[in-house]
Design an enzyme around this catalytic site. Structure first.
Site, PDB file in Angstrom:
ATOM      1  N   SER A 104      -1.002   0.395   1.924  1.00 33.42           N
ATOM      2  CA  SER A 104      -0.243  -0.637   1.222  1.00 33.42           C
ATOM      3  C   SER A 104       0.328  -1.640   2.203  1.00 33.42           C
ATOM      4  O   SER A 104       0.942  -1.250   3.210  1.00 33.42           O
ATOM      5  CB  SER A 104       0.900   0.026   0.433  1.00 33.42           C
ATOM      6  OG  SER A 104       1.769  -0.932  -0.117  1.00 33.42           O
ATOM      7  N   SER A 105       0.133  -2.928   1.952  1.00 35.35           N
ATOM      8  CA  SER A 105       0.690  -4.004   2.776  1.00 35.35           C
ATOM      9  C   SER A 105       0.192  -3.866   4.222  1.00 35.35           C
ATOM     10  O   SER A 105      -1.008  -4.005   4.465  1.00 35.35           O
ATOM     11  CB  SER A 105       2.223  -3.985   2.691  1.00 35.35           C
ATOM     12  OG  SER A 105       2.768  -5.181   3.209  1.00 35.35           O
ATOM     13  N   SER A 106       1.050  -3.561   5.178  1.00 37.42           N
ATOM     14  CA  SER A 106       0.574  -3.361   6.549  1.00 37.42           C
ATOM     15  C   SER A 106      -0.509  -2.292   6.597  1.00 37.42           C
ATOM     16  O   SER A 106      -1.492  -2.412   7.345  1.00 37.42           O
ATOM     17  CB  SER A 106       1.746  -2.960   7.456  1.00 37.42           C
ATOM     18  OG  SER A 106       1.308  -2.667   8.756  1.00 37.42           O
TER      19      SER A 106
END
Length: 439
Positions: free
Chosen positions: A150-152
């Site tokens: 998720s995200s990074s």
């Protein structure tokens, strides 16, 4: 200005944490998250945690699940659904913890020169070491390794697929960016061009960035699933299309999808299949969602995309030495579930409603209904469950509101499909791996 910037940083960090999602309650298992303090080469100085389910095959698949900025491996374990899915399907889950400060806290390094080279150092080498350790220590299948985050962590998912296409078989990137989007550390959020909203390269440029990592590589590339919320401004939604352009170019596919559908309300999915019909790329646009993925049910869709949704069964300690001489000719008279189908067909289309009844004595908390779709039928949309794949042996996964079935309770789900003449109902139903009666 400084106060405003601090507020923006704080808000972004909260959003990154929110991206971990709210996990469904997990059944009581003896397995727990374990930290590994020495797993091999670790130039990124990372921490490793691993979840090993109680019930698993001798050589289980490996899923690497990566958190967002400011998060941690244990946090992603607690806040996502991958561990409960591991309990169900018998795969290992590695939860790396990033230790490098950038942007909104500790993030996975997808910006440094070392991280962009195969075996160049930093976090990618550390993650590859974790995968090797899982193979040596727990028998993890090195031919069935998958990445998600998720995200990074979504950014690192695409990063690892570019660097190690011979190790990873598929990935699911939530709110990520294309490989080599960040020029350097200064380009990492909250500033910089990559996530500033103006990033726009050609598909050829994006594809070249992946190919130049290992120009001699001629093997099969890992399949990829991409997820993004249409209202995401922290990692702009426009980057979903940039990722699509990168990976379609890598696979030599047109940027025009071969199919599109809505697996469940608000999930708009595009698919790109190759000449053999194999779906190599999926892109999900989640309507109205901000920087908040994965949410309920999305991890299950990722695991289904990986091909890991065959339930595991505990090993038999004393197997019979000879098969029965007279195998039963009929199935057992009782089952823990019953499915009733109602099909409404026309020309080349149909709708089907499936009523699932818990006929057992114990409550069901979280379910997946597998069934065989008749030849020539393809699901184009559904309600009250998510469906994957769209044809063949399909798995329907409960929505957030209908996952619990008390003894005797029922729930109805449904889908719309096209057909080429066979408009029959699905067959061979199994609920959480247990065969169901029909009618």
């Amino acid at each position: 200005m400084k106060i405003k910037r601090r507020l923006l940083y704080a808000l972004a960090a909260l959003l990154a944490v929110a991206g971990l999602a709210v996990s469904a309650p997990r059944a009581a298992f003896a397995a727990s998250l374990v930290e590994v303090t020495s797993f091999g080469s670790n130039p990124g100085g990372m921490r490793m945690h691993i979840y090993v389910p109680d019930s698993r095959p001798a050589n289980p698949a490996i899923v690497v699940a990566m958190h967002g900025c400011g998060g941690s491996g244990p946090g992603f374990y607690s806040g996502s659904e991958f561990a409960s899915l591991a309990d169900r399907y018998g795969f290992l889950v590695i939860y790396p913890s990033a230790m490098q400060e950038a942007g909104f806290g500790k993030c996975f390094d997808t910006w440094s020169a070392a991280s962009k080279q195969r075996n160049g150092g930093s976090d990618p080498v550390s993650i590859a070491s974790m995968v090797a350790y899982a193979g040596q220590r727990y028998g993890g299948d090195q031919n069935r390794v998958y990445a998600t985050g998720s995200s990074s962590g979504g950014m690192m998912t695409q990063h690892m697929l570019a660097l190690y296409p011979d190790l990873f078989k598929a990935g699911a990137s939530f709110m990520g960016v294309p490989f080599n989007c960040f020029a350097n550390a200064a380009d990492y959020p909250p500033g910089g061009q990559c996530t500033g909203g103006s990033m726009n390269r050609t598909p050829q440029q994006w594809g070249d960035a992946v190919r130049q990592v290992n120009p001699g590589f001629s093997g099969a590339r890992p399949r990829i699933q991409l997820w993004h919320g249409t209202n995401d401004t922290l990692v702009p939604y426009s980057l979903l299309q940039e990722s699509v352009e990168q990976w379609t170019n890598v696979f030599g596919l047109s940027t025009t999808p071969t199919s599109s559908d809505t697996p469940q309300s608000g999930w708009n999915r595009r698919r790109w299949a190759d000449a053999t019909g194999t779906v190599q790329i999926e892109a999900y646009s989640i309507q109205g969602a901000g920087h908040s993925l994965p949410s309920s049910g999305m991890a299950a869709a990722a695991v289904a995309f990986f091909g890991l949704t065959t339930p595991t069964t505990p090993p038999t300690t004393t197997p019979p030495t000879t098969p029965p001489t007279t195998p039963p000719t009929t199935p057992p008279a009782t089952s823990a579930c019953r499915v009733t189908a109602a099909v409404n067909a026309w020309n080349n289309g149909l709708t089907a409603n499936l009523t699932i009844t818990n006929t057992g004595n114990a409550a069901i908390n979280g379910w997946q209904l597998a069934f065989d779709l008749p030849s020539g039928q393809t699901i184009t949309g559904g309600w009250s469950a998510s469906y994957a794949p769209a044809s063949g042996r399909v798995t329907a996964t409960n929505a957030g509101y209908n996952g619990s079935l008390a003894p005797g309770a029922s729930t109805t789900v449904g889908f719309q499909a096209t057909h080429s003449g066979n408009n029959g109902a699905p067959t061979a139903y199994a609920l959480n791996g247990s065969a169901c009666t029909t009618g």
